[in-house]
Structures are given as C-alpha cells and as structure tokens.
Write a protein that holds these residues in place. Structure first.
Motif, PDB file in Angstrom:
ATOM      1  N   PHE A 165       0.856  -1.202   0.000  1.00 24.68           N
ATOM      2  CA  PHE A 165       0.000   0.000   0.000  1.00 24.68           C
ATOM      3  C   PHE A 165       0.890   1.250   0.000  1.00 24.68           C
ATOM      4  O   PHE A 165       1.809   1.365   0.826  1.00 24.68           O
ATOM      5  N   PRO A 166       0.600   2.222  -0.885  1.00 26.01           N
ATOM      6  CA  PRO A 166       1.451   3.414  -0.931  1.00 26.01           C
ATOM      7  C   PRO A 166       1.337   4.300   0.311  1.00 26.01           C
ATOM      8  O   PRO A 166       2.193   5.146   0.547  1.00 26.01           O
ATOM      9  N   ASN A 167       0.282   4.098   1.105  1.00 24.84           N
ATOM     10  CA  ASN A 167       0.084   4.961   2.288  1.00 24.84           C
ATOM     11  C   ASN A 167       0.572   4.309   3.579  1.00 24.84           C
ATOM     12  O   ASN A 167       0.216   4.751   4.665  1.00 24.84           O
ATOM     13  N   VAL A 168       1.386   3.258   3.463  1.00 29.07           N
ATOM     14  CA  VAL A 168       1.886   2.570   4.660  1.00 29.07           C
ATOM     15  C   VAL A 168       3.408   2.584   4.664  1.00 29.07           C
ATOM     16  O   VAL A 168       4.049   2.356   3.631  1.00 29.07           O
ATOM     17  N   LYS A 169       3.989   2.846   5.840  1.00 28.39           N
ATOM     18  CA  LYS A 169       5.439   2.698   6.019  1.00 28.39           C
ATOM     19  C   LYS A 169       5.698   1.855   7.264  1.00 28.39           C
ATOM     20  O   LYS A 169       5.174   2.158   8.335  1.00 28.39           O
ATOM     21  N   LEU A 170       6.496   0.827   7.101  1.00 29.02           N
ATOM     22  CA  LEU A 170       6.919   0.008   8.246  1.00 29.02           C
ATOM     23  C   LEU A 170       8.301   0.470   8.690  1.00 29.02           C
ATOM     24  O   LEU A 170       9.249   0.474   7.896  1.00 29.02           O
ATOM     25  N   PHE A 171       8.407   0.877   9.946  1.00 32.18           N
ATOM     26  CA  PHE A 171       9.715   1.158  10.542  1.00 32.18           C
ATOM     27  C   PHE A 171      10.023  -0.015  11.456  1.00 32.18           C
ATOM     28  O   PHE A 171       9.510  -0.077  12.583  1.00 32.18           O
ATOM     29  N   ASN A 172      10.825  -0.959  10.986  1.00 36.17           N
ATOM     30  CA  ASN A 172      11.172  -2.062  11.881  1.00 36.17           C
ATOM     31  C   ASN A 172      12.497  -1.758  12.560  1.00 36.17           C
ATOM     32  O   ASN A 172      13.143  -0.747  12.274  1.00 36.17           O
ATOM     33  N   ALA A 173      12.845  -2.613  13.535  1.00 37.90           N
ATOM     34  CA  ALA A 173      13.993  -2.380  14.415  1.00 37.90           C
ATOM     35  C   ALA A 173      13.821  -1.075  15.197  1.00 37.90           C
ATOM     36  O   ALA A 173      14.785  -0.457  15.643  1.00 37.90           O
ATOM     37  N   THR A 174      12.586  -0.636  15.318  1.00 40.15           N
ATOM     38  CA  THR A 174      12.253   0.604  16.021  1.00 40.15           C
ATOM     39  C   THR A 174      11.207   0.285  17.079  1.00 40.15           C
ATOM     40  O   THR A 174      10.208  -0.362  16.770  1.00 40.15           O
ATOM     41  N   ALA A 175      11.473   0.704  18.293  1.00 36.17           N
ATOM     42  CA  ALA A 175      10.544   0.388  19.384  1.00 36.17           C
ATOM     43  C   ALA A 175       9.816   1.641  19.833  1.00 36.17           C
ATOM     44  O   ALA A 175      10.400   2.729  19.875  1.00 36.17           O
ATOM     45  N   VAL A 176       8.558   1.467  20.176  1.00 39.42           N
ATOM     46  CA  VAL A 176       7.836   2.546  20.831  1.00 39.42           C
ATOM     47  C   VAL A 176       8.134   2.424  22.317  1.00 39.42           C
ATOM     48  O   VAL A 176       7.892   1.382  22.921  1.00 39.42           O
ATOM     49  N   GLU A 177       8.735   3.459  22.892  1.00 40.52           N
ATOM     50  CA  GLU A 177       9.075   3.358  24.314  1.00 40.52           C
ATOM     51  C   GLU A 177       8.215   4.258  25.183  1.00 40.52           C
ATOM     52  O   GLU A 177       8.314   4.221  26.394  1.00 40.52           O
ATOM     53  N   ASP A 178       7.359   5.055  24.565  1.00 42.96           N
ATOM     54  CA  ASP A 178       6.478   5.911  25.356  1.00 42.96           C
ATOM     55  C   ASP A 178       5.372   6.433  24.446  1.00 42.96           C
ATOM     56  O   ASP A 178       5.400   6.229  23.222  1.00 42.96           O
ATOM     57  N   LEU A 179       4.441   7.124  25.060  1.00 47.35           N
ATOM     58  CA  LEU A 179       3.334   7.730  24.320  1.00 47.35           C
ATOM     59  C   LEU A 179       3.431   9.246  24.449  1.00 47.35           C
ATOM     60  O   LEU A 179       3.852   9.745  25.498  1.00 47.35           O
ATOM     61  N   ILE A 180       3.070   9.955  23.386  1.00 45.52           N
ATOM     62  CA  ILE A 180       2.970  11.418  23.488  1.00 45.52           C
ATOM     63  C   ILE A 180       1.569  11.713  24.017  1.00 45.52           C
ATOM     64  O   ILE A 180       0.579  11.165  23.506  1.00 45.52           O
ATOM     65  N   THR A 181       1.491  12.536  25.056  1.00 45.93           N
ATOM     66  CA  THR A 181       0.181  12.839  25.632  1.00 45.93           C
ATOM     67  C   THR A 181      -0.075  14.344  25.586  1.00 45.93           C
ATOM     68  O   THR A 181       0.866  15.142  25.583  1.00 45.93           O
ATOM     69  N   ARG A 182      -1.330  14.679  25.544  1.00 45.18           N
ATOM     70  CA  ARG A 182      -1.739  16.094  25.579  1.00 45.18           C
ATOM     71  C   ARG A 182      -2.876  16.251  26.568  1.00 45.18           C
ATOM     72  O   ARG A 182      -3.827  15.472  26.531  1.00 45.18           O
ATOM     73  N   LYS A 183      -2.750  17.266  27.419  1.00 44.98           N
ATOM     74  CA  LYS A 183      -3.829  17.548  28.359  1.00 44.98           C
ATOM     75  C   LYS A 183      -4.617  18.748  27.867  1.00 44.98           C
ATOM     76  O   LYS A 183      -4.031  19.790  27.535  1.00 44.98           O
ATOM     77  N   ASP A 184      -5.912  18.558  27.777  1.00 46.75           N
ATOM     78  CA  ASP A 184      -6.784  19.675  27.433  1.00 46.75           C
ATOM     79  C   ASP A 184      -7.003  20.481  28.715  1.00 46.75           C
ATOM     80  O   ASP A 184      -7.647  19.996  29.651  1.00 46.75           O
ATOM     81  N   ASP A 185      -6.422  21.682  28.768  1.00 45.63           N
ATOM     82  CA  ASP A 185      -6.473  22.462  30.008  1.00 45.63           C
ATOM     83  C   ASP A 185      -7.907  22.806  30.412  1.00 45.63           C
ATOM     84  O   ASP A 185      -8.214  22.915  31.598  1.00 45.63           O
TER      85      ASP A 185
END
Ligand code: AHZ
Length: 329
Positions: A165-185
């Motif tokens: 699929f042209p709209n997909v990219k696989l980044f392997n050998a890459t780990a997600v180590e955290d999440l980006i979070t946003r607080k709605d004030d």
C-alpha cells in the motif's frame, strides 16, 4: 555551493551504463537435450554500481520517510498478526491516511511464523476464514475452523499486501518506548497525540543517554502482544500515564480458547482517547484469557480495532487540532 540537505541528496556519480535491459536471465525455460539453461553464466554479470549509490538509495528514502511519517494519521504499534491485520484494513479502506507501523523486531510478523510450538499449520476459527478469503489464501475447511498449511504463508501474504500500500510505512527495528500525551487544560482530559520511538537495538545499559524520537499522530493503534520482554508496551505505559482509577492492567489469564478469542475481538476498542488496542495486548488491559495457537481472533481483533480507529479518527483529529494545533503535514 549550498550543502545538500538530508532530503536533497548530493548528485550521485553515475557510471556510463546503457539503459538497455540485458536479456541475461530467464526464469522459465524448456530443457534442451535434457539440460536446463536459465542464463549464459559464463557471460553473466550485474550492471555496475558504486557503493555510495547504494548508501544514498537507501538513506534518502529512509530519511524522506522519517520526514513524511513524523506526522502520521494513524500509528500502529507492533507488527504481529493483530497489528498487520489492522493495518491491512486501515490502508485498504482509507488510502488517504498515512499509516506508520512501528515494529521493535528486525523481523516483523510477531509470533505468527509458526502455528504453535514448532508446528507449521495455522488454525483459524470461523468466521476468521473471511479474512483469509480477502487475502486470497487457501486453506482446508474442517467445519468450525480452517487450517492454513503454514502460518508463515498467512503472515507473508498479509505483510506483502500491507507493505505494497502506498500509504503505509513500516519502521522495523524501532521500538515505541512511550506515548505522546496532551492535556486539554479546559477539560483536564488527557489524550494520546503520538508515540515516542527509539532504535530497538539500543543498549540502554551501556549507553549513558540516547534521547528518543517522536511521531505525532491523531490515533495510535497498539498491538504489542502480551506482557514480556517485547510486549504490552502501551498497556504498561498507559498505567503510568493515566490516573490510577482509569488504568486497568489486569494481566493475562490462563488458556481458554473459547473465551479468549471472543474476548480479544469484542474487547478491541479505544481504551483511552486516541489509543486503540488490538490483539493479545488487550488481555493485559482486560485480564482476559489467552487462546494459544488459534489465530482468527488476531485477524478479527485487528479488523475491529481498525473499525474503531476509523470511527474515532475525526473526533481525535478535531481534539488534537483544538489542544495543540493538530498535525502539520
Ligand atoms: O516485536 C513485537 C511483535 O512483533 C512488537 N512489539 C512489542 N512491543 C513493541 C514496542 N514497539 C514496537 N514497544 C513492539 N513493537 O509487537 C508485536 C506483537 O506481535 P505478537 O504476535 O506478539 O502479538 P499479536 O497480538 O499480534 O498476536 C498474538 C498471537 C498469540 S499469543 C497467544 C497466546 O499466548 O496464547 N496466542 C496467539 C494467537
């Protein structure tokens, strides 16, 4: 002369190679006098290349992808059977969305290269066969379940379709180590706005500090498998990120095929705003059973998680636009 940027690479020194496609090898032929000859191997040679051309051919594409997918519409964390099934449905239904798959292992596919233990065949309970039909896979019909002759046939077929699929990219050998979070004030609501990544093979024990990288996204779909060295990352992290009363981290229960598969499919959902779970990682959030070597739930959990991600997408996008300006493509 202005130095080349990462994306505009320096001109490559090329050899003077004729563009004519040399007809040097054939992949099918008849035997002549009992001998097969696919090429004249004495005269055979590859078109010439310079080492830097290889380095630049890889590097410029990788950096262009890092640039493009630094803002992704949907990030799928974990390229196992559930993650790839979800990515397949997402990419197929929404060619307009940028979908990044982040996989910690060099070899994507998770635990889906064997059916169970060291056995090749993969059991899929019905109606999981409908997913196999969509992939064009053959199987033996055993009544309530079907059997694909090798789990690797399922995974390699699924992966080849997703990666095309042209709209997909696989980044392997890459780990997600955290999440980006946003607080709605205004509301105090915390939502997910992407993932924090790092090279999976980083030796954190001997490296004093290597800060991570980031991918902003409107929706994160996590399918990291059950707890273990390489699993349940988002489930574990969400326990710390979200207030205790909201964080459910029940831990996977013992094996019960009948209960487990239904639970993994029905449980695929948006667990926190912008964070959708699929596959065995759900068992860690919900404290549901494991199923052992039956894979229908992974495909259909991926399907339900993709459905959820698509249904919450506009809400997540609008919330991200309000809280921090949204994605910058
Ligand atoms: O490498 C992991 C694997 O490929 C990847 N992964 C885990 N943590 C990650 C992280 N960043 C990036 N922090 C990460 N990638 O996630 C993938 C999970 O694939 P899997 O096959 O382990 O999980 P699944 O839920 O797709 O399939 C589960 C299959 C199982 S487990 C099971 C049982 O134990 O009873 N039964 C089945 C059918």
């Amino acid at each position: 002369m202005t130095p080349p940027t990462m994306l505009q690479t320096a001109p490559v020194e090329t050899f003077n190679v004729s563009a004519k496609k040399a007809q040097t090898v054939k992949l099918s032929t008849e035997a002549v006098d009992g001998q097969y000859k696919f090429a004249d191997w004495e005269k055979f040679h590859f078109a010439p290349i310079r080492e830097s051309q290889v380095a630049r051919a890889m590097g410029k594409r990788y950096f262009a992808d890092l640039d493009k997918y630094a803002e992704s519409d949907i990030v799928v964390v974990g390229g196992g059977s559930a993650g790839f099934s979800a990515a397949y449905v997402l990419a197929k239904n929404r060619p307009d969305l940028k979908i990044a798959i982040i996989e910690a292992s060099v070899s994507p596919g998770g635990g889906c290269w064997l059916g169970g233990q060291l056995f090749s065949a993969m059991v899929v309970r019905k109606p999981g066969d409908l997913f196999l039909d969509d992939l064009g896979l053959e199987y033996e019909d055993e009544g309530n379940y079907v059997v694909v002759k090798h789990a690797a046939l399922f995974m390699s077929t699924l992966m080849s379709k997703v990666l095309a699929f042209p709209n997909v990219k696989l980044f392997n050998a890459t780990a997600v180590e955290d999440l980006i979070t946003r607080k709605d004030d205004a509301t105090g609501q915390i939502s997910i706005a992407g993932v924090v990544t790092n090279w999976a093979h980083l030796d954190h024990d001997n490296q004093s500090c290597m800060d991570p990288n980031t991918i902003n996204a409107n929706v994160v779909l996590s399918a990291c498998g059950h707890d273990g060295k390489f699993g349940a990352t988002s489930a574990k992290r969400s326990k710390e990120v979200f207030p205790e009363e909201e964080a459910k981290f029940g831990g996977m229960r013992g094996l019960d095929m009948n209960k487990a598969e239904d639970a993994i499919v029905k449980g695929a959902r948006e667990v926190y705003p912008g964070l959708v779970f699929a596959g065995m990682e759900l068992a860690e959030i919900d404290g549901s059973n494991r199923m052992g070597p039956t894979f229908g739930a992974m495909a259909l959990s991926g399907l339900k998680a993709a459905e959820t991600a698509l249904n919450v997408y506009e809400t997540c996008k609008a919330r991200n636009e309000k809280t921090y300006g949204g994605l910058k493509n």
